[in-house]
Design a protein around this motif. Sequence first.
Motif: not given
Length: 213
Positions: A194, A4-5, A136, A164, A1-2, A168
Amino acid sequence: MLLTVTAGAVNAVSFLALGKVFSSVITGNLVLLGVAATTSASSVAIHSGVALAGYSAGVLAGAPLAARGGDHPGTWPPSVTTALAAEFCVMAGFCVGWELSGGHPRGGAQMALLIVLAAAMGMQSAAVRRLGQMSSTYLTSTLTAVLAALVTGNKHDGLVRSLGALAAIVAGAVAGGILTRSAHAWLPAVILLPLALVIVGSLTDPARAAARD
Protein backbone atom coordinates in the motif's frame (compact mmCIF):
# COMPACT_ATOMS: atom_id res chain seq x y z
CA MET A 1 -6.83 4.92 3.00
CA LEU A 2 -3.96 2.90 1.54
CA LEU A 3 -1.60 4.35 4.13
CA THR A 4 -4.11 3.40 6.82
CA VAL A 5 -4.04 -0.23 5.64
CA THR A 6 -0.29 -0.23 6.29
CA ALA A 7 -0.81 1.36 9.71
CA GLY A 8 -3.37 -1.29 10.68
CA ALA A 9 -1.06 -4.13 9.68
CA VAL A 10 1.92 -2.53 11.42
CA ASN A 11 0.04 -2.05 14.69
CA ALA A 12 -1.18 -5.64 14.55
CA VAL A 13 2.32 -7.05 14.17
CA SER A 14 3.76 -4.80 16.88
CA PHE A 15 1.05 -5.90 19.31
CA LEU A 16 1.20 -9.59 18.49
CA ALA A 17 4.93 -10.06 17.98
CA LEU A 18 6.80 -7.09 19.44
CA GLY A 19 5.73 -6.90 23.06
CA LYS A 20 1.98 -6.17 23.25
CA VAL A 21 2.40 -2.48 22.42
CA PHE A 22 1.42 -0.32 19.45
CA SER A 23 3.71 1.28 16.92
CA SER A 24 1.57 4.37 16.27
CA VAL A 25 -1.21 4.50 18.90
CA ILE A 26 1.01 6.39 21.31
CA THR A 27 -1.82 7.33 23.67
CA GLY A 28 -2.27 3.63 24.40
CA ASN A 29 1.45 3.20 24.95
CA LEU A 30 1.51 6.10 27.41
CA VAL A 31 -1.31 4.48 29.35
CA LEU A 32 0.57 1.16 29.36
CA LEU A 33 3.66 3.00 30.58
CA GLY A 34 1.66 4.47 33.45
CA VAL A 35 0.08 1.13 34.30
CA ALA A 36 3.49 -0.52 34.29
CA ALA A 37 4.71 2.01 36.85
CA THR A 38 2.01 0.86 39.28
CA THR A 39 2.34 -2.87 38.68
CA SER A 40 6.12 -3.25 38.39
CA ALA A 41 5.65 -4.74 34.91
CA SER A 42 9.12 -3.92 33.66
CA SER A 43 8.66 -5.62 30.29
CA VAL A 44 5.58 -3.54 29.48
CA ALA A 45 7.36 -0.37 30.57
CA ILE A 46 10.40 -1.11 28.43
CA HIS A 47 8.42 -1.97 25.32
CA SER A 48 6.16 1.07 25.72
CA GLY A 49 9.16 3.32 26.21
CA VAL A 50 10.92 1.89 23.15
CA ALA A 51 7.81 2.40 21.00
CA LEU A 52 7.47 5.98 22.25
CA ALA A 53 11.13 6.71 21.56
CA GLY A 54 10.98 5.20 18.07
CA TYR A 55 7.81 7.08 17.14
CA SER A 56 9.23 10.36 18.42
CA ALA A 57 12.41 9.84 16.41
CA GLY A 58 10.33 9.15 13.32
CA VAL A 59 8.36 12.38 13.73
CA LEU A 60 11.54 14.37 14.32
CA ALA A 61 13.04 12.91 11.14
CA GLY A 62 9.90 12.99 9.00
CA ALA A 63 8.53 16.44 9.85
CA PRO A 64 11.43 18.42 8.32
CA LEU A 65 11.28 16.27 5.18
CA ALA A 66 7.53 16.81 4.80
CA ALA A 67 7.84 20.56 5.46
CA ARG A 68 10.48 21.20 2.80
CA GLY A 69 9.45 23.65 0.12
CA GLY A 70 6.93 25.51 2.27
CA ASP A 71 3.55 26.21 0.64
CA HIS A 72 3.14 24.30 -2.59
CA PRO A 73 0.24 24.40 -5.08
CA GLY A 74 -1.93 21.31 -5.10
CA THR A 75 -3.09 19.07 -2.32
CA TRP A 76 -0.09 16.75 -2.37
CA PRO A 77 3.27 18.55 -2.04
CA PRO A 78 6.32 16.67 -3.38
CA SER A 79 7.86 16.87 0.10
CA VAL A 80 5.17 14.49 1.36
CA THR A 81 6.23 11.92 -1.22
CA THR A 82 9.83 12.42 -0.13
CA ALA A 83 8.92 11.73 3.51
CA LEU A 84 6.92 8.65 2.54
CA ALA A 85 9.80 7.38 0.41
CA ALA A 86 12.07 7.72 3.45
CA GLU A 87 9.48 5.83 5.48
CA PHE A 88 9.46 3.10 2.84
CA CYS A 89 13.21 2.65 3.26
CA VAL A 90 12.83 2.36 7.03
CA MET A 91 9.94 -0.07 6.62
CA ALA A 92 11.96 -2.15 4.16
CA GLY A 93 14.68 -2.39 6.80
CA PHE A 94 12.10 -3.68 9.25
CA CYS A 95 10.93 -6.28 6.74
CA VAL A 96 14.49 -7.54 6.25
CA GLY A 97 14.89 -7.92 10.00
CA TRP A 98 11.49 -9.58 10.26
CA GLU A 99 12.39 -12.20 7.67
CA LEU A 100 15.79 -12.83 9.26
CA SER A 101 14.09 -13.46 12.61
CA GLY A 102 11.74 -15.99 11.03
CA GLY A 103 8.74 -13.96 12.16
CA HIS A 104 9.53 -14.63 15.83
CA PRO A 105 11.91 -11.92 17.05
CA ARG A 106 13.17 -12.20 20.61
CA GLY A 107 15.28 -10.10 22.96
CA GLY A 108 17.36 -7.43 21.29
CA ALA A 109 15.99 -8.25 17.84
CA GLN A 110 12.46 -7.65 19.09
CA MET A 111 13.42 -4.27 20.54
CA ALA A 112 15.26 -3.25 17.39
CA LEU A 113 12.32 -4.14 15.15
CA LEU A 114 9.89 -2.33 17.46
CA ILE A 115 11.85 0.91 17.42
CA VAL A 116 12.26 0.75 13.62
CA LEU A 117 8.56 0.09 13.09
CA ALA A 118 7.52 2.87 15.46
CA ALA A 119 9.93 5.25 13.71
CA ALA A 120 8.33 4.43 10.35
CA MET A 121 4.90 5.23 11.78
CA GLY A 122 6.18 8.50 13.19
CA MET A 123 7.47 9.45 9.75
CA GLN A 124 4.15 8.56 8.15
CA SER A 125 2.23 10.57 10.73
CA ALA A 126 4.41 13.62 10.11
CA ALA A 127 4.04 13.27 6.34
CA VAL A 128 0.25 12.93 6.36
CA ARG A 129 -0.13 15.83 8.79
CA ARG A 130 1.46 18.02 6.08
CA LEU A 131 -1.67 17.35 3.99
CA GLY A 132 -3.94 18.91 6.63
CA GLN A 133 -5.51 18.03 9.95
CA MET A 134 -5.80 14.32 9.24
CA SER A 135 -4.05 11.11 10.22
CA SER A 136 -3.46 7.67 8.76
CA THR A 137 -1.95 6.15 11.90
CA TYR A 138 -4.31 7.02 14.76
CA LEU A 139 -8.02 7.51 14.14
CA THR A 140 -9.71 8.49 17.42
CA SER A 141 -10.47 12.00 16.14
CA THR A 142 -11.63 10.52 12.84
CA LEU A 143 -14.12 8.24 14.59
CA THR A 144 -15.30 11.15 16.76
CA ALA A 145 -15.94 13.28 13.68
CA VAL A 146 -17.88 10.48 11.94
CA LEU A 147 -20.10 9.80 14.96
CA ALA A 148 -20.70 13.51 15.53
CA ALA A 149 -21.69 13.91 11.88
CA LEU A 150 -24.15 11.03 12.14
CA VAL A 151 -26.01 12.44 15.14
CA THR A 152 -25.92 16.12 14.17
CA GLY A 153 -26.45 15.79 10.43
CA ASN A 154 -23.52 18.16 9.89
CA LYS A 155 -21.69 16.05 7.33
CA HIS A 156 -18.23 17.35 6.50
CA ASP A 157 -16.49 17.06 3.13
CA GLY A 158 -14.15 14.29 4.26
CA LEU A 159 -16.83 11.98 5.67
CA VAL A 160 -16.45 9.32 2.96
CA ARG A 161 -12.67 9.40 3.33
CA SER A 162 -13.01 9.09 7.11
CA LEU A 163 -15.30 6.08 6.82
CA GLY A 164 -12.89 4.53 4.34
CA ALA A 165 -9.95 5.09 6.67
CA LEU A 166 -11.76 3.44 9.59
CA ALA A 167 -12.57 0.42 7.45
CA ALA A 168 -9.03 0.33 6.05
CA ILE A 169 -7.29 0.25 9.43
CA VAL A 170 -9.45 -2.68 10.51
CA ALA A 171 -8.78 -4.49 7.22
CA GLY A 172 -5.05 -3.87 7.57
CA ALA A 173 -5.08 -5.15 11.15
CA VAL A 174 -6.95 -8.28 10.13
CA ALA A 175 -4.48 -8.99 7.33
CA GLY A 176 -1.50 -8.20 9.53
CA GLY A 177 -2.79 -10.38 12.35
CA ILE A 178 -3.45 -13.35 10.10
CA LEU A 179 -0.07 -13.13 8.40
CA THR A 180 1.81 -12.62 11.67
CA ARG A 181 0.34 -15.80 13.10
CA SER A 182 0.01 -18.03 10.07
CA ALA A 183 2.16 -16.81 7.15
CA HIS A 184 4.80 -14.46 8.54
CA ALA A 185 6.92 -14.58 5.36
CA TRP A 186 4.16 -12.71 3.49
CA LEU A 187 3.78 -9.90 6.04
CA PRO A 188 6.10 -7.49 4.14
CA ALA A 189 3.67 -7.53 1.21
CA VAL A 190 0.74 -6.14 3.19
CA ILE A 191 3.02 -3.60 4.88
CA LEU A 192 4.97 -2.35 1.86
CA LEU A 193 2.55 -2.67 -1.06
CA PRO A 194 0.00 0.00 0.00
CA LEU A 195 2.80 2.43 0.83
CA ALA A 196 4.50 1.75 -2.50
CA LEU A 197 1.24 2.35 -4.38
CA VAL A 198 0.81 5.73 -2.70
CA ILE A 199 4.37 6.78 -3.55
CA VAL A 200 4.12 5.64 -7.17
CA GLY A 201 0.70 7.23 -7.56
CA SER A 202 1.91 10.58 -6.26
CA LEU A 203 4.87 10.50 -8.66
CA THR A 204 2.99 9.42 -11.77
CA ASP A 205 -0.12 11.60 -11.47
CA PRO A 206 0.89 15.04 -10.16
CA ALA A 207 -1.62 16.77 -12.43
CA ARG A 208 -4.55 15.18 -10.64
CA ALA A 209 -3.21 16.30 -7.28
CA ALA A 210 -2.88 19.88 -8.52
CA ALA A 211 -6.38 19.78 -10.00
CA ARG A 212 -7.86 19.00 -6.60
CA ASP A 213 -6.50 22.23 -5.12
